[in-house]
Design a protein around this motif. Structure first.
Motif, PDB file in Angstrom:
ATOM      1  N   MET A 101       0.843  -1.192   0.000  1.00 47.93           N
ATOM      2  CA  MET A 101       0.000   0.000   0.000  1.00 47.93           C
ATOM      3  C   MET A 101       0.876   1.238   0.000  1.00 47.93           C
ATOM      4  O   MET A 101       1.839   1.325   0.769  1.00 47.93           O
ATOM      5  N   ALA A 102       0.598   2.192  -0.855  1.00 48.92           N
ATOM      6  CA  ALA A 102       1.393   3.395  -0.958  1.00 48.92           C
ATOM      7  C   ALA A 102       1.257   4.232   0.307  1.00 48.92           C
ATOM      8  O   ALA A 102       0.186   4.310   0.914  1.00 48.92           O
ATOM      9  N   VAL A 103       2.372   4.856   0.710  1.00 53.74           N
ATOM     10  CA  VAL A 103       2.389   5.693   1.891  1.00 53.74           C
ATOM     11  C   VAL A 103       2.218   7.145   1.466  1.00 53.74           C
ATOM     12  O   VAL A 103       2.920   7.632   0.580  1.00 53.74           O
ATOM     13  N   SER A 104       1.270   7.837   2.091  1.00 55.40           N
ATOM     14  CA  SER A 104       1.038   9.248   1.792  1.00 55.40           C
ATOM     15  C   SER A 104       2.006  10.087   2.620  1.00 55.40           C
ATOM     16  O   SER A 104       1.983  10.029   3.861  1.00 55.40           O
ATOM     17  N   LEU A 105       2.864  10.837   1.954  1.00 57.62           N
ATOM     18  CA  LEU A 105       3.880  11.616   2.642  1.00 57.62           C
ATOM     19  C   LEU A 105       3.584  13.104   2.527  1.00 57.62           C
ATOM     20  O   LEU A 105       3.004  13.570   1.555  1.00 57.62           O
ATOM     21  N   LYS A 106       4.020  13.841   3.530  1.00 55.32           N
ATOM     22  CA  LYS A 106       3.898  15.284   3.507  1.00 55.32           C
ATOM     23  C   LYS A 106       4.904  15.871   2.520  1.00 55.32           C
ATOM     24  O   LYS A 106       5.941  15.260   2.229  1.00 55.32           O
ATOM     25  N   THR A 107       4.603  17.054   2.024  1.00 56.02           N
ATOM     26  CA  THR A 107       5.563  17.762   1.178  1.00 56.02           C
ATOM     27  C   THR A 107       6.697  18.287   2.052  1.00 56.02           C
ATOM     28  O   THR A 107       6.464  18.982   3.040  1.00 56.02           O
ATOM     29  N   ALA A 108       7.913  17.924   1.710  1.00 58.37           N
ATOM     30  CA  ALA A 108       9.070  18.306   2.518  1.00 58.37           C
ATOM     31  C   ALA A 108       9.326  19.806   2.414  1.00 58.37           C
ATOM     32  O   ALA A 108       9.043  20.428   1.392  1.00 58.37           O
TER      33      ALA A 108
END
Length: 260
Positions: free
Chosen positions: A1-8
């Motif tokens: 499952m893809a992990v939703s990451l914050k914009t760095a």
């Protein structure tokens, strides 16, 4: 499952060297850059200075947090912080407890053993080459003074850590044993992906684990550091190690000069 990451946030990596478009001699600088690029995080680079680093060493970074500039140093702590903040994915989250222990053990072998063995070759056996590179921006009279301070500190640290109690010949054997073991791991991983394009990873999976960033940093450092000629010759003799680094370079660092 893809992990939703914050914009760095906007990140500047301070590498301790003024050159751009190339790797540095520090394995930890390249480790941090690789980890950011594995996570598709863009950044800019500047030379900076250890005296301006929160922990007195490079690499360190400056980034925006809640509209305020924040600084952080130590490649491992930066990675952990970015994982905790949701900017980077934890590359080891899918590993079993045994696999996580193996990953951590190999990282420790590189950073807590090999680092000191190679530091002996660079700072003790090839001191003047190392000094002229590290202190290139410092005026000549000051190079002698600062160089002696650094040398004495490194010798004291190596005595306390244990490396300093061995002879140069014994340390060379220890270095060779580690690189030979690394070559064995990468040879097995390379054999699994020999007919496929792109990088292969130390444990043979389809994606990197956390130790791959560290290993890539140490391999590149070994290949380019002129103050470690024995290590450079040794690592270049291992085809799988060089191929491992070249494939990662081609995918993640096409903008950097490739070692010769």
């Amino acid at each position: 499952m893809a992990v939703s990451l914050k914009t760095a946030p906007t990140i500047t990596v301070f590498r301790g060297f003024p050159e751009k478009g190339c790797y540095t001699w520090s394995p930890f600088v390249t480790k941090l850059e690789a980890r950011l690029r594995f996570g598709s995080i863009t950044y800019s680079i500047e030379a900076g200075s250890p005296t301006k680093s929160p922990r007195g060493k490079v690499p360190y970074i400056i980034f925006e947090h809640d509209g305020q500039p924040q600084s952080m140093s130590d490649s491992t702590l930066i990675t952990k912080s970015f994982i905790g903040s949701g900017y980077l994915e934890d590359l080891n989250q899918r590993l079993s407890p045994v696999e996580k222990a193996q990953d951590l053990a190999l990282k420790a072998l590189l950073e807590d053993k090999l680092y000191f063995y190679q530091g002996h070759e660079r700072w003790v056996l090839n001191y003047y080459t190392m000094r002229s590179k590290i202190l290139a921006s410092v005026p000549w009279p000051a190079q002698v003074i600062i160089g002696n301070i650094i040398y004495n500190k490194i010798v004291r640290n190596q005595q306390g850590q244990g490396t300093g109690s061995f002879s140069a010949e014994e340390i060379a054997v220890f270095r060779q044993e580690i690189w030979q073991s690394v070559n064995g791991l990468l040879s097995a991983a390379h054999a699994q992906r020999r007919d496929r394009e792109g990088p292969f990873w130390v444990w043979g999976g389809d994606a990197p684990t956390e130790v791959d960033a560290a290993l890539f940093g140490f391999v590149v450092s070994a290949l380019i550091c002129e103050a470690g000629p024995e290590t450079t010759q040794l690592v270049k003799s291992y085809q799988s190690i060089v191929e491992y680094a070249r494939r990662i370079h081609d995918k993640y660092f096409p903008d950097y000069q490739l070692w010769e």
